[in-house]
Scaffold this motif. Structure first.
Motif, mmCIF file in Angstrom:
data_model
loop_
_atom_site.group_PDB
_atom_site.id
_atom_site.type_symbol
_atom_site.label_atom_id
_atom_site.label_comp_id
_atom_site.label_asym_id
_atom_site.label_seq_id
_atom_site.Cartn_x
_atom_site.Cartn_y
_atom_site.Cartn_z
ATOM 1 N N GLN A 49 0.828 -1.210 0.000
ATOM 2 C CA GLN A 49 0.000 0.000 0.000
ATOM 3 C C GLN A 49 0.860 1.257 0.000
ATOM 4 N N ASN A 50 1.968 1.232 0.748
ATOM 5 C CA ASN A 50 2.876 2.379 0.760
ATOM 6 C C ASN A 50 3.478 2.609 -0.623
ATOM 7 N N ALA A 51 3.833 1.511 -1.309
ATOM 8 C CA ALA A 51 4.389 1.634 -2.655
ATOM 9 C C ALA A 51 3.359 2.203 -3.619
ATOM 10 N N ILE A 52 2.100 1.777 -3.467
ATOM 11 C CA ILE A 52 1.026 2.296 -4.319
ATOM 12 C C ILE A 52 0.821 3.778 -4.053
ATOM 13 N N ASP A 53 0.800 4.157 -2.767
ATOM 14 C CA ASP A 53 0.608 5.568 -2.403
ATOM 15 C C ASP A 53 1.748 6.445 -2.922
ATOM 16 N N VAL A 63 -0.716 5.585 -12.769
ATOM 17 C CA VAL A 63 -0.695 5.509 -11.310
ATOM 18 C C VAL A 63 -2.109 5.187 -10.825
ATOM 19 N N ILE A 64 -2.216 4.310 -9.823
ATOM 20 C CA ILE A 64 -3.528 3.889 -9.333
ATOM 21 C C ILE A 64 -3.581 4.007 -7.812
ATOM 22 N N LYS A 65 -4.758 3.722 -7.235
ATOM 23 C CA LYS A 65 -4.949 3.707 -5.793
ATOM 24 C C LYS A 65 -5.037 2.258 -5.307
#
Length: 347
Positions: A49-53, A63-65
């Motif tokens: 989740q940190n990498a996605i953020d 880029v996605i959530k």
């Protein structure tokens, strides 16, 4: 000056692809953080989740959530500001249990928990890092960059014997023996259930479509690679059986996949369902006994015990045997004691 700043900003924004996943056509809709947890080794959901953020996870170059739901044919990329290190090996002073060594080959007894070669999320602490420290230069097979000296491998939590090639000549000749299936490889395994008789397991092994971390048996050669494992019973212990497995081929997770396919997964092999009580009673005392065994042996009960090959230079057949490691031996002794006391109670 402005031009220099512009170039600096461009350099800082450069990203390198570390992981690329092309989603299968049969993939059901699934949150991307959950999807990646099943495909990225040693990555927690929080890290993902940190990498996605941080914008390090792209889907179809966008880029996605974390709430994004993966769809069939999506292309997922993990991008980072540093270049991938898959083929960059750093020497590390890690002790090795050397069973045999001469100018051409070395035979090692690998401990549990050691990854054989560097890869995504495992750049340090591997066997290859240790080998790079012990030797100035080791040969590599074509297309196998970053894995010097390796002609085969065993899983991170599997213990036992590995042969390392120390010269180009040795690597070529050992690789040919593996290709011809003339290498002797025997494993000791503790499995759930009472295996009735010796046998042979065959089939095509490929990645599981729902969880890429594990392998699955297929009937179609397009889905996997042909595999053969011969097994024989060494000791019956009631709810578990000690067996010997002899490999004819050497596919990823071959023994683990094969034994699960016949309903006898390895004891405490979590990815293949062996970390649950699959055979036995419902009594709390038995559950506590199994939990104690799991604590003694916190990994799959698999040990590469015998390794035999023809020496590439002397042409002499060499055969090596590694004793069971302490964790495996202690768990096995507990099962022997339990099986013996259960038999006496029945008598």
């Amino acid at each position: 000056m402005a031009e220099d700043l512009e170039l600096l900003e461009q350099d800082e924004q450069e990203l390198f692809e570390h992981l690329r996943i092309e989603v299968d056509k049969g993939q059901a809709l699934l949150r991307i953080d959950k999807f990646l947890m099943n495909r990225v080794e040693n990555a927690s959901r929080n890290k993902i989740q940190n990498a996605i953020d941080a914008g390090s996870v792209l889907v179809n170059d966008n880029v996605i959530k974390s709430s994004y739901k993966v769809k069939p044919f999506d292309v997922i990329s993990v991008v980072l500001p540093d270049p991938p290190r898959d083929t960059e090996v750093y020497p590390e002073d890690i002790p090795l249990d050397i069973v045999f060594e001469d100018d051409d080959v070395m035979v090692l007894n690998k401990v549990a928990g050691m990854v054989v070669h560097p890869g995504f999320n495992n750049y340090t602490g591997t066997l290859v890092n240790a080998l790079t420290h012990h030797f100035n230069q080791l040969p590599t097979l074509p297309g196998n960059a970053g894995r010097p000296g390796l002609v085969h491998r065993i899983d991170k939590d599997t213990t036992g014997l590995l042969v390392i090639a120390k010269s180009e000549w040795a690597m070529t000749h050992l690789a040919k023996q593996f290709f011809d299936h003339s290498i002797t490889r025997k494993y000791v395994a503790l499995v759930w259930g009472d295996i009735e008789q010796d046998g042979t397991i065959t089939g095509y092994i490929g990645r599981n479509l729902k969880d890429r971390r594990v392998m699955t048996m297929y009937d179609d050669p397009e889905n996997g690679k042909w595999s053969v494992t011969h097994y024989k019973v060494l000791e019956r212990l009631g709810y578990v059986t000690l067996i010997e497995c002899q490999l004819e081929t050497g596919r990823t997770h071959q023994i683990r996949t094969h034994l699960k396919s016949i309903g006898h997964p390895l004891f405490n092999d979590a990815p293949y369902g062996g970390d649950r009580i699959l055979k036995g009673t419902v009594f709390n005392k038995y559950r506590q006994f199994v939990d104690n065994c799991f604590a003694l042996l916190p990994r799959q009960a698999l040990h590469a015990q015998v390794l035999g090959f023809v020496h590439p230079k002397t042409k002499q057949y060499l055969n090596f045997e590694a004793p069971l490691p302490e964790d495996f031996r202690l768990a096995l002794e507990k099962w022997r004691a339990y099986s013996s006391s259960s038999t006496q109670e029945q008598d």
